[in-house]
Structure formats: C-alpha cells, structure tokens
Design a protein around this motif. Structure first.
Motif, PDB file in Angstrom:
ATOM      1  N   LEU A   1       0.820  -1.215   0.000  1.00 25.43           N
ATOM      2  CA  LEU A   1       0.000   0.000   0.000  1.00 25.43           C
ATOM      3  C   LEU A   1       0.850   1.259   0.000  1.00 25.43           C
ATOM      4  O   LEU A   1       0.568   2.211  -0.718  1.00 25.43           O
ATOM      5  N   THR A   2       1.941   1.246   0.820  1.00 22.53           N
ATOM      6  CA  THR A   2       2.737   2.474   0.933  1.00 22.53           C
ATOM      7  C   THR A   2       3.837   2.558  -0.106  1.00 22.53           C
ATOM      8  O   THR A   2       4.484   3.584  -0.238  1.00 22.53           O
ATOM      9  N   ARG A   3       4.101   1.452  -0.812  1.00 19.53           N
ATOM     10  CA  ARG A   3       5.160   1.420  -1.821  1.00 19.53           C
ATOM     11  C   ARG A   3       6.535   1.664  -1.206  1.00 19.53           C
ATOM     12  O   ARG A   3       7.438   2.177  -1.855  1.00 19.53           O
ATOM     13  N   ARG A   4       6.684   1.316   0.066  1.00 12.55           N
ATOM     14  CA  ARG A   4       7.964   1.452   0.730  1.00 12.55           C
ATOM     15  C   ARG A   4       8.742   0.142   0.588  1.00 12.55           C
ATOM     16  O   ARG A   4       8.127  -0.921   0.523  1.00 12.55           O
ATOM     17  N   ASP A   5      10.048   0.210   0.519  1.00 12.80           N
ATOM     18  CA  ASP A   5      10.906  -0.982   0.467  1.00 12.80           C
ATOM     19  C   ASP A   5      10.614  -1.888  -0.724  1.00 12.80           C
ATOM     20  O   ASP A   5      10.896  -3.077  -0.676  1.00 12.80           O
ATOM     21  N   VAL A   6      10.007  -1.354  -1.756  1.00 12.62           N
ATOM     22  CA  VAL A   6       9.796  -2.189  -2.944  1.00 12.62           C
ATOM     23  C   VAL A   6      11.067  -2.105  -3.780  1.00 12.62           C
ATOM     24  O   VAL A   6      11.439  -1.026  -4.251  1.00 12.62           O
ATOM     25  N   ILE A   7      11.764  -3.217  -3.882  1.00 13.29           N
ATOM     26  CA  ILE A   7      13.070  -3.171  -4.541  1.00 13.29           C
ATOM     27  C   ILE A   7      13.037  -3.840  -5.903  1.00 13.29           C
ATOM     28  O   ILE A   7      14.044  -3.909  -6.581  1.00 13.29           O
ATOM     29  N   THR A   8      11.880  -4.335  -6.310  1.00 18.85           N
ATOM     30  CA  THR A   8      11.808  -5.016  -7.600  1.00 18.85           C
ATOM     31  C   THR A   8      12.043  -4.021  -8.729  1.00 18.85           C
ATOM     32  O   THR A   8      11.492  -2.937  -8.731  1.00 18.85           O
ATOM     33  N   GLU A   9      12.906  -4.412  -9.657  1.00 13.46           N
ATOM     34  CA  GLU A   9      13.151  -3.567 -10.825  1.00 13.46           C
ATOM     35  C   GLU A   9      12.431  -4.168 -12.019  1.00 13.46           C
ATOM     36  O   GLU A   9      12.534  -5.365 -12.263  1.00 13.46           O
ATOM     37  N   GLN A  10      11.721  -3.328 -12.742  1.00 11.86           N
ATOM     38  CA  GLN A  10      10.986  -3.802 -13.914  1.00 11.86           C
ATOM     39  C   GLN A  10      11.969  -3.865 -15.065  1.00 11.86           C
ATOM     40  O   GLN A  10      12.030  -2.957 -15.882  1.00 11.86           O
ATOM     41  N   TYR A  11      12.738  -4.978 -15.130  1.00 10.09           N
ATOM     42  CA  TYR A  11      13.955  -4.946 -15.938  1.00 10.09           C
ATOM     43  C   TYR A  11      13.814  -4.531 -17.404  1.00 10.09           C
ATOM     44  O   TYR A  11      14.321  -3.475 -17.760  1.00 10.09           O
ATOM     45  N   PRO A  12      13.102  -5.216 -18.247  1.00  5.21           N
ATOM     46  CA  PRO A  12      13.231  -4.780 -19.653  1.00  5.21           C
ATOM     47  C   PRO A  12      12.585  -3.416 -19.903  1.00  5.21           C
ATOM     48  O   PRO A  12      12.919  -2.744 -20.859  1.00  5.21           O
ATOM     49  N   ASP A  13      11.668  -3.005 -19.011  1.00  5.05           N
ATOM     50  CA  ASP A  13      10.989  -1.722 -19.218  1.00  5.05           C
ATOM     51  C   ASP A  13      11.794  -0.532 -18.720  1.00  5.05           C
ATOM     52  O   ASP A  13      11.511   0.599 -19.091  1.00  5.05           O
ATOM     53  N   ASN A  14      12.802  -0.784 -17.869  1.00  2.52           N
ATOM     54  CA  ASN A  14      13.522   0.355 -17.293  1.00  2.52           C
ATOM     55  C   ASN A  14      14.860   0.599 -17.995  1.00  2.52           C
ATOM     56  O   ASN A  14      15.770   1.170 -17.421  1.00  2.52           O
ATOM     57  N   LEU A  15      14.963   0.140 -19.241  1.00  2.00           N
ATOM     58  CA  LEU A  15      16.260   0.231 -19.918  1.00  2.00           C
ATOM     59  C   LEU A  15      16.719   1.679 -20.096  1.00  2.00           C
ATOM     60  O   LEU A  15      17.910   1.958 -20.116  1.00  2.00           O
ATOM     61  N   GLU A  16      15.768   2.611 -20.216  1.00  2.00           N
ATOM     62  CA  GLU A  16      16.154   4.007 -20.417  1.00  2.00           C
ATOM     63  C   GLU A  16      16.813   4.566 -19.166  1.00  2.00           C
ATOM     64  O   GLU A  16      17.770   5.334 -19.236  1.00  2.00           O
ATOM     65  N   THR A  17      16.277   4.184 -18.009  1.00  4.42           N
ATOM     66  CA  THR A  17      16.795   4.760 -16.769  1.00  4.42           C
ATOM     67  C   THR A  17      17.891   3.896 -16.144  1.00  4.42           C
ATOM     68  O   THR A  17      18.587   4.358 -15.256  1.00  4.42           O
ATOM     69  N   LEU A  18      18.020   2.663 -16.611  1.00  5.02           N
ATOM     70  CA  LEU A  18      19.001   1.760 -16.004  1.00  5.02           C
ATOM     71  C   LEU A  18      20.410   2.204 -16.364  1.00  5.02           C
ATOM     72  O   LEU A  18      20.772   2.274 -17.528  1.00  5.02           O
ATOM     73  N   LYS A  19      21.195   2.528 -15.311  1.00 10.33           N
ATOM     74  CA  LYS A  19      22.562   2.953 -15.576  1.00 10.33           C
ATOM     75  C   LYS A  19      23.501   2.066 -14.770  1.00 10.33           C
ATOM     76  O   LYS A  19      23.340   1.915 -13.571  1.00 10.33           O
ATOM     77  N   MET A  20      24.462   1.472 -15.467  1.00  8.57           N
ATOM     78  CA  MET A  20      25.406   0.618 -14.761  1.00  8.57           C
ATOM     79  C   MET A  20      26.456   1.494 -14.096  1.00  8.57           C
ATOM     80  O   MET A  20      26.659   2.651 -14.468  1.00  8.57           O
ATOM     81  N   PHE A  21      27.138   0.916 -13.097  1.00  4.70           N
ATOM     82  CA  PHE A  21      28.191   1.672 -12.427  1.00  4.70           C
ATOM     83  C   PHE A  21      29.365   1.890 -13.373  1.00  4.70           C
ATOM     84  O   PHE A  21      29.572   1.135 -14.320  1.00  4.70           O
ATOM     85  N   ASP A  22      30.154   2.935 -13.092  1.00 11.96           N
ATOM     86  CA  ASP A  22      31.242   3.296 -14.001  1.00 11.96           C
ATOM     87  C   ASP A  22      32.263   2.178 -14.160  1.00 11.96           C
ATOM     88  O   ASP A  22      32.872   2.030 -15.210  1.00 11.96           O
TER      89      ASP A  22
END
Lengths: 163, 372
Positions: free
Chosen positions: A30-51
């Motif tokens: 309900l509160t959307r707190r601690d939700v750590i699931t990443e919507q992998y193929p849909d978040n390709l634009e925002t997904l940034k790997m570490f340097d």
C-alpha cells in the motif's frame, strides 16, 4: 499429549512468521515502501550501470575517428584465454622515414572473454577500456567476435589529450 | 499392523538417480541413491559434470592470470579464493602490503561471507519447503552485490585482488553503503529468526537429522561451519590469522550438537560475527596505497608453497610447487566442499529422501568448487 501441544506451538510459530510476510505484503504494497523489484526490460532508459562495471572491452575513439592503439600486442599477451587477436602491418612514416607498425584489425572474441581485466591493465596507452554494455545476446556465436577499431580509423599523435 | 507389514510385505531395494539436473543438489551433482521405500540406505556420488580442469589450466597461466580462474571455483566466496592466491605469491616473494590493503581485503571477504550465508539461508528455506526466505535472502544480498559492483566492477566474479594489493581503490560511496547495509541487516537478521529459525516445523525438520559426531567430523576432514556445528574448532581466521583478522575482535562459533540445526545456527551466528567485524573496520580504514608495485613478470623461487584462507564454506587451500618459472609447475586447490560432501553418506544413512535434501543444504555445497 505432546501431539496437540506440537500442533499449537507449530501454528503459533507459523503465525509469527506470517505476521512478517503479511506486513511486507500489505503495508509495503500500500505504501510502496521498500519495494526493490526492478521492472527490468521496461527500465532500460533509466538503467545505468556503475562506471566500473565490466561489460565488454571497447576501444576509445575521439571525434576525428582516431584511437591510441599502436599495436604493441601487450593485451594479446596478457589475455589468459586468447580473446584478443591483433592483425598489424607496417607502413612508412613520411616525416621520420621509418617503418611504423599500425593495427589493421583489433579482433576481440567476446565469446571467450572472462572479463578479468588483464588486457586493460596491460595497455600502456590506455587505448582499450571497459564498456558498460551488457546486452550481448546473439543467435549466432560468430556475431560475438568484434573488431574494436572502427573502419577508417587512424592512430592519434602522441601529443594529443590522454583519456 | 506394523509387524504384518514388515513380515509379509517385502520391500525391494532400488536405485534412484538424483541429479545431475536437480534443483536441490545446488548444481550438477549426481547422487545415486540406494533406497528401501523412502529410506536412504547408501549414497554414491558421481562427480565430473562440471569439470573444467582448472588446476591444469593454472599450469599454463602466469601467476597474475591464475587469480581470475579462482573466481570460478566457489563463486560465492570469490574474494577469499582470490586472496589465497595473492597471499601465497606475496608471502613467497616477501612483498610488503600496506594496512589499507589488508583492511580492504578483510572487509570484502566478510561482505562476501555474509552474501554467501544469506544466499544459503534463502536456499535452505526453499529446500525445506519455504519459498519466502529465498526472496528475502536475495533482497539483502542485492545490497552487497551493489557494493561489489560499484567498487570491483562485477557482482559475482569480482577478480578484485591482485598480487600486491587490490585492483581499484575504494569508491567514495563504499563506506556509506557498508554503514547503510549494517543498519539494514541488523534489523533483518532478527526477522530471519522469527521467520525460519524459531519455526517449530522447520526445527523438527532439522533437529537430530544428519548427526555427525566430533570424532567422525575430524576423521572425514570436515571444515568450515559444517565442522563447527560438531564442535570442531577449525577457523583459519583464528588459527592462522591473515590480512587484518589479527586486529579485529570476533568469536569462533561452535555448537556441539552435530545435527543439521546446529550447522544452521552456526551460519546464522557467523553472519552476526561478520557484521561485528565490518563494524569494527568500517570507520578505521587506514590511508595508504591500495596497490604496491610489483615486478612485471612474477617468478616464484623453487619450492613448495601453501596458503590457507577461511572461505564461506571452510578451509580453502592453495598449494603450489614451483620450479622457478613464471608458471607454476603444479597447482592444487584444496576445496572445503569436497571434504564436506564425503560425510553426506554417513549423515544420511537410514533417513528419508526429504532429509537428504535438508542435510545437503546444511552442508552448503557449491558444486563448481568440488568439481574443478
């Protein structure tokens, strides 16, 4: 008698555990707190790997299509798997009247690479570096063999900027 | 009724293949079970499905190149495996490393120990029939993997240790991330106990199951948390302190029950100890170089060398015989999982197949480590 007490104790301990899972299920849902699931193929634009992420070996080219590789083959010797092959040739430098070695092809076998990083450490010119791309899936194994120097590229003169 | 069943209904012994593609065997391990009904009478282990001849490959590689192969043994404790090879070469050549390197290595080892034990905890729950713990375990492990990815460049096969130090200096976020993780994990560990450890059903699955006595544990050469569950003191970090383990205060966890639940509790308590080691070190990372200069071509003097480290599964050893060349003449890895797996037959005899899965989980085998 212990049969029934076991059932009661077991149910109690089950409920203790289910309180935790229930808390995560309802409160976090309900509160959307601690939700750590990443919507992998849909978040390709925002997904940034570490340097420092080691995705693949790439060769640095500047805007004039120049690289820094002078075909010293130290990366080829440092590689434990034979992932790097360098095809080089000699040509006459008109200024100094000397034969200079240059790369024809810097072949990189991604399918054999274990991302150990020894080639990049061995390179004295910082010509090759890590790329953060991790989308390597291909239907054909041969497509993983890449030529790192871009077509028509030349070696940049030593005085130019370094990295 | 029971008398009638045992006298009249004769059960027939039969063989059953468990694996090599069985999720409960944690990899490609094939177990040949000799069964009477559901009762396990004998186990024959068949290895070789993931043999990559890493020891032989090490003989053609230079000492710098060997390190990345050790990632592929026990992939959950690759920092410790890297460290073993690096320490061996450094001790053989008397390379002095700075305090910063020692502290970084110790912190990375403890982080990967927690990551490994958290994964084990999740899989332990799943093997005994609780899927939730698997998800919760991976949630905490993800935080550690992010720390590794940011500083070392990879999540699993880090290849972070090099001869004479570590590959990169610590990221500026490292200390903050580790502190966040310590705060987060201290809240979650009691949750693990409520969820799984204190569950009566889970306890009944493990208590008294897979018993191995202290004498047998020594005779089979068990090591790591598996042996410490039987009361055998075998922590290499205590016996032969390396890196920064001599300057931190921690306890060697010992349980004397020798059953699966004792081994379970050893690992849960070890996570607390690893957390306390991290807490002691995180504010006291000394300044200095992260990498000491070494020769370009490393050659070991003629002789035999041995280095032991405590990996997440136990006593990991590297033995090198050198003939003065830049390649080792012979290299042998002593993997903790192989010795632990040999006791499986002794632990499981007379128990049910479901118990075998639980016992195999408490031994915490990683098959690529057993079968190199």
């Amino acid at each position: 008698m212990s049969y029934f007490s076991d059932i009661i104790n077991g149910t109690k301990s089950l409920l203790t555990g289910m309180r935790i899972t229930g808390k995560y299920f309802f409160v976090n849902f309900l509160t959307r707190r601690d939700v750590i699931t990443e919507q992998y193929p849909d978040n390709l634009e925002t997904l940034k790997m570490f340097d420092r992420y080691r995705g693949e070996v790439t060769m640095y080219h500047n805007e004039n299509n120049e690289h820094r590789c002078d075909a010293c083959t130290l990366c080829e010797k440092a590689c434990p798997n034979g992932s790097i092959e360098i095809v080089s040739d000699k040509k006459l430098n008109p200024e100094t009247q000397r034969n200079v070695r240059y790369i024809v092809k810097h072949i990189y076998h991604l399918e054999m690479c274990t991302m150990c990083g020894l080639c990049i450490e061995a390179c004295p010119q910082d010509a090759i570096q890590w790329g953060q791309n991790f989308h390597h899936v291909q239907y054909d194994r041969g497509k993983l063999t890449k030529v790192l120097n871009k077509p028509g590229s030349t070696i940049m003169s030593k005085t130019k900027e370094k990295k | 009724m029971e008398e009638y069943l045992t006298s009249k209904l004769k059960t027939q012994e039969y063989f059953l293949n468990m694996g090599p593609q069985h999720p409960a065997t944690h990899g490609v391990l094939r177990l040949l079970l000799k069964l009477d009904g559901e009762i396990v009478q004998n186990i024959e282990m068949d290895l070789g499905y993931i043999h990559r001849s890493i020891e032989k490959m090490c003989e053609r590689d230079t000492y710098k190149q060997i390190i990345h192969l050790t990632d592929r043994l026990d992939y959950l404790s690759s920092h410790m495996n890297n460290e073993a090879v690096c320490l061996l070469v450094e001790n053989a050549l008397n390379i002095e490393i700075t305090d910063r390197i020692k502290v970084i290595r110790t912190m990375m080892s403890e982080l990967s120990r927690i990551a490994s034990h958290v994964l084990w905890w999740g899989v332990m729950g799943m093997d005994t029939g609780a899927l939730t713990s698997f998800m919760y375990g991976f949630r905490e492990r993800e935080m550690i993997n992010d720390i590794f990815e940011e500083t070392c460049g990879a999540r699993l096969t880090m290849n972070y240790n090099v001869i004479g130090g570590v590959r990169y200096d610590l990221q500026e976020n490292f200390v903050k991330r580790v502190k966040d993780f310590i705060v987060h994990f201290k809240k979650k560990l009691p949750e693990y106990d409520k969820l799984l450890s204190n569950n009566i059903i889970f306890q009944k699955r493990l208590e008294g199951i897979g018993y191995i006595s202290k004498e047998d544990a020594i005779a089979y050469g068990l090591n790591g948390p598996t042996a410490r569950g039987s009361g055998v003191s075998c922590d290499v970090r205590k016996i032969h302190p390396y890196s920064a383990y001599d300057r931190v205060d921690f306890e060697e966890i010992l349980f004397t029950e020798g059953d699966s639940y004792a081994r379970y509790r050893v690992r849960i308590r070890e996570m607390w100890e690893s957390l306390s080691i991290l807490e002691q070190l995180v504010d006291k990372i000394p300044d200095g170089e992260h990498r000491v200069k070494t020769k370009a071509v490393i050659k070991l003097p003629v002789g035999d060398y041995l280095q032991r480290v405590e990996s997440a599964r136990g006593d990991f050893g590297v033995y090198v015989k050198s003939d003065g060349q830049k390649f080792p003449y012979r290299l042998k890895f002593r993997s903790p999982g192989f010795a632990n797996l040999t006791a499986l037959n002794k632990m499981t005899k007379g128990l049910k197949i479901a118990d075998l899965v639980a016992i195999l989980s408490t031994i915490d085998v990683v098959v690529p480590d057993i079968d190199r």
